[in-house]
Write an enzyme that holds these catalytic residues in place. Structure first.
Site, PDB file in Angstrom:
ATOM      1  CG  ASP A   1      -6.852  -6.741  -4.915  1.00 51.77           C
ATOM      2  OD1 ASP A   1      -6.793  -6.804  -3.906  1.00 51.77           O
ATOM      3  OD2 ASP A   1      -7.952  -6.080  -5.651  1.00 51.77           O
TER       4      ASP A   1
ATOM      5  CE1 TYR B   1      -9.855  -0.059   9.213  1.00 57.23           C
ATOM      6  CE2 TYR B   1     -10.211   1.111  10.963  1.00 57.23           C
ATOM      7  CZ  TYR B   1      -9.487   0.640   9.913  1.00 57.23           C
ATOM      8  OH  TYR B   1      -8.004   1.356  10.041  1.00 57.23           O
TER       9      TYR B   1
ATOM     10  N   PRO C   1      -2.001   3.909  14.641  1.00 58.82           N
ATOM     11  CG  PRO C   1      -1.326   4.334  12.270  1.00 58.82           C
ATOM     12  CD  PRO C   1      -1.851   3.205  13.183  1.00 58.82           C
ATOM     13  N   GLY C   2      -3.861   6.829  15.177  1.00 54.98           N
ATOM     14  CA  GLY C   2      -5.143   7.573  15.445  1.00 54.98           C
ATOM     15  C   GLY C   2      -5.527   8.302  14.107  1.00 54.98           C
TER      16      GLY C   2
ATOM     17  N   GLY D   1       0.744  -1.142   0.020  1.00 53.00           N
ATOM     18  CA  GLY D   1       0.012   0.066  -0.080  1.00 53.00           C
ATOM     19  C   GLY D   1       0.771   1.059   0.065  1.00 53.00           C
TER      20      GLY D   1
HETATM   21  P1  NDP Z   1      -4.826   5.287   2.017  1.00 52.47           P
HETATM   22  O1  NDP Z   1      -6.197   5.139   1.729  1.00 52.47           O
HETATM   23  O2  NDP Z   1      -4.212   6.818   1.762  1.00 52.47           O
HETATM   24  O3  NDP Z   1      -3.751   4.288   1.647  1.00 52.47           O
HETATM   25  C1  NDP Z   1      -4.143   2.989   1.491  1.00 52.47           C
HETATM   26  C2  NDP Z   1      -3.251   1.992   0.738  1.00 52.47           C
HETATM   27  O4  NDP Z   1      -3.521   0.774   0.982  1.00 52.47           O
HETATM   28  C3  NDP Z   1      -3.169   2.323  -0.837  1.00 52.47           C
HETATM   29  O5  NDP Z   1      -1.691   2.328  -1.135  1.00 52.47           O
HETATM   30  C4  NDP Z   1      -3.876   1.310  -1.432  1.00 52.47           C
HETATM   31  O6  NDP Z   1      -3.279   1.059  -2.776  1.00 52.47           O
HETATM   32  C5  NDP Z   1      -3.687   0.025  -0.548  1.00 52.47           C
HETATM   33  N1  NDP Z   1      -4.531  -1.001  -0.704  1.00 52.47           N
HETATM   34  C6  NDP Z   1      -5.838  -0.803  -0.476  1.00 52.47           C
HETATM   35  N2  NDP Z   1      -6.488  -2.131  -0.651  1.00 52.47           N
HETATM   36  C7  NDP Z   1      -5.701  -2.881  -1.433  1.00 52.47           C
HETATM   37  C8  NDP Z   1      -5.508  -4.082  -2.363  1.00 52.47           C
HETATM   38  N3  NDP Z   1      -6.613  -4.667  -2.259  1.00 52.47           N
HETATM   39  N4  NDP Z   1      -4.356  -4.438  -2.547  1.00 52.47           N
HETATM   40  C9  NDP Z   1      -3.321  -3.792  -2.331  1.00 52.47           C
HETATM   41  N5  NDP Z   1      -3.011  -2.487  -1.729  1.00 52.47           N
HETATM   42  C10 NDP Z   1      -4.399  -2.032  -1.303  1.00 52.47           C
HETATM   43  O7  NDP Z   1      -4.999   5.090   3.721  1.00 52.47           O
HETATM   44  P2  NDP Z   1      -3.788   5.186   4.606  1.00 52.47           P
HETATM   45  O8  NDP Z   1      -2.341   5.271   4.260  1.00 52.47           O
HETATM   46  O9  NDP Z   1      -4.523   6.062   5.918  1.00 52.47           O
HETATM   47  O10 NDP Z   1      -3.797   3.560   5.403  1.00 52.47           O
HETATM   48  C11 NDP Z   1      -2.828   2.850   5.583  1.00 52.47           C
HETATM   49  C12 NDP Z   1      -2.935   1.905   6.676  1.00 52.47           C
HETATM   50  O11 NDP Z   1      -3.047   2.554   7.981  1.00 52.47           O
HETATM   51  C13 NDP Z   1      -4.276   1.151   6.749  1.00 52.47           C
HETATM   52  O12 NDP Z   1      -4.043  -0.315   7.142  1.00 52.47           O
HETATM   53  C14 NDP Z   1      -5.332   1.712   7.758  1.00 52.47           C
HETATM   54  O13 NDP Z   1      -6.142   0.808   8.047  1.00 52.47           O
HETATM   55  C15 NDP Z   1      -4.290   2.358   8.530  1.00 52.47           C
HETATM   56  N6  NDP Z   1      -4.591   3.340   9.626  1.00 52.47           N
HETATM   57  C16 NDP Z   1      -5.031   4.401   8.886  1.00 52.47           C
HETATM   58  C17 NDP Z   1      -5.649   5.378   9.805  1.00 52.47           C
HETATM   59  C18 NDP Z   1      -5.766   6.680   9.210  1.00 52.47           C
HETATM   60  O14 NDP Z   1      -6.596   7.538   9.852  1.00 52.47           O
HETATM   61  N7  NDP Z   1      -5.668   7.063   8.023  1.00 52.47           N
HETATM   62  C19 NDP Z   1      -5.446   5.368  11.145  1.00 52.47           C
HETATM   63  C20 NDP Z   1      -5.274   4.131  11.677  1.00 52.47           C
HETATM   64  C21 NDP Z   1      -4.700   3.089  10.855  1.00 52.47           C
HETATM   65  P3  NDP Z   1      -4.028   0.865  -4.170  1.00 52.47           P
HETATM   66  O15 NDP Z   1      -5.266   1.613  -3.991  1.00 52.47           O
HETATM   67  O16 NDP Z   1      -3.251   1.594  -5.155  1.00 52.47           O
HETATM   68  O17 NDP Z   1      -4.116  -0.568  -4.265  1.00 52.47           O
HETATM   69  C1  8X3 Z   2      -8.418   4.386  11.235  1.00 58.49           C
HETATM   70  C2  8X3 Z   2      -8.742   5.348  12.299  1.00 58.49           C
HETATM   71  O1  8X3 Z   2     -10.513   5.764  13.897  1.00 58.49           O
HETATM   72  O2  8X3 Z   2     -11.062   6.165  11.379  1.00 58.49           O
HETATM   73  O3  8X3 Z   2      -7.935   3.182  11.849  1.00 58.49           O
HETATM   74  O4  8X3 Z   2     -10.649   3.953  12.639  1.00 58.49           O
HETATM   75  S1  8X3 Z   2     -10.284   5.536  12.512  1.00 58.49           S
END
Ligand code: NDP
Ligand code: 8X3
Length: 255
Positions: free
Chosen positions: A60, A153, A183-184, A9
């Site tokens: 994917d 989730y 992360p939050g 990702g």
């Molecule tokens: P983004 O949506 O900005 O990035 C998500 C990444 O995951 C993208 O690069 C996307 O790539 C990849 N991804 C999603 N689905 C698939 C798939 N089926 N196959 C391959 N790659 C995939 O979100 P974040 O950077 O915020 O999220 C990153 C991680 O952090 C996640 O696990 C999220 O749950 C976690 N997180 C996020 C928080 C937030 O508040 N943002 C807080 C806590 C945790 P592509 O679409 O190109 O496949």
């Molecule tokens: C992503 C942050 O609080 O939206 O894990 O679930 S929250």
């Protein structure tokens, strides 16, 4: 420092920010995601502006055969992965379980839990064989406490938390370190994905508060990775100043 690091990702948000920061700090990167053009641009940019070597794998993560094919296709010089950052993930929808969309549930479970397992199952044996490696699992505050309407989730992130603990227990005898970064609220494409492209809704979680930026989490990941070999950060929870836990946010309101 030329550790070969695979980040799932890396086309957006936390994964992309981490790729950019690690590249500046001398890590060689395998970056993955579904959006090929973004991976290609990232590689071009990082190879132009840093000394890092970058390899792209476009697949994917939900498809077990695609994960296996992609990792099997790595050239020999990229096969010894020393750091795995299990970051790819998403939330789809926000609402009570009794009104939930089953397709959203499948997507979250298949990506956040099964995808993480498929990748880990391919990469961990090499780490065990070499007695060297570090896995960073990106979980969430949502993996520590359940919040209203977060149900599935949160369940996927509780699963990541359990897998993180299981990996640490089962890999400690093999010299492999395991860390969870939780992360939050972090402003990335996360909310836009959760609300299926609705920009107004996507802004709502951050109303009246200053969220984390993806770069804030990237810095934590670099800190975790750059500890001396004998030190392991087991887990770390990082929130914005205004976030007390998974469900209480202090919001400044206009008076
Ligand atoms: P983004 O949506 O900005 O990035 C998500 C990444 O995951 C993208 O690069 C996307 O790539 C990849 N991804 C999603 N689905 C698939 C798939 N089926 N196959 C391959 N790659 C995939 O979100 P974040 O950077 O915020 O999220 C990153 C991680 O952090 C996640 O696990 C999220 O749950 C976690 N997180 C996020 C928080 C937030 O508040 N943002 C807080 C806590 C945790 P592509 O679409 O190109 O496949
Ligand atoms: C992503 C942050 O609080 O939206 O894990 O679930 S929250």
């Amino acid at each position: 420092m030329t550790k070969t690091t695979l980040i799932t990702g890396a086309t957006a948000g936390i994964g992309e920010a981490t790729a950019r920061l690690l590249a500046k700090n001398g890590y060689n990167l395998i970056v993955t995601g579904r959006r090929k053009a973004r991976l290609d641009n990232l590689k071009k940019d990082l190879e132009k502006n840093t000394t890092a070597k970058v390899y792209t794998l476009n697949f994917d993560i939900r498809h077990r055969d695609k994960v296996e094919q992609a990792l099997d296709s790595l050239p020999d010089e990229w096969k010894d992965i020393e750091v795995l950052i299990n970051n790819a993930g998403l939330a789809a929808g926000l609402g009570p379980l009794h009104e939930g969309d089953l397709d959203d549930w499948e997507q979250m479970i298949d990506t956040n839990v099964k995808g993480l397992l498929y990748i880990s199952r391919k990469i961990l044996p090499g780490m065990v064989e070499r007695r060297k490696g570090h896995v960073i699992n990106i979980s969430s505050t949502a993996g520590k406490e359940v919040y209203m309407n977060g149900n599935v989730y949160c369940a996927t992130k509780f699963a990541v938390d359990a897998l993180n603990k299981a990996m640490r227990l089962e890999l400690v005898d093999h010299g492999v370190k395991v860390t969870s970064v939780n992360p939050g609220f972090t402003e990335t494409e996360f909310s836009l994905v959760r609300f299926k492209g609705d920009r107004e809704k996507a802004k709502m979680p951050y109303a009246g508060m200053e969220p984390l930026r993806a770069e804030d989490i990237a810095e934590v990941i670099l800190f975790v990775l750059s500890r001396p070999d004998h030190v392991n950060i087991n887990e770390i929870i990082v929130t914005p100043k205004a976030q007390a836990n998974a469900f209480y946010i202090h919001r400044e309101r206009e008076r």
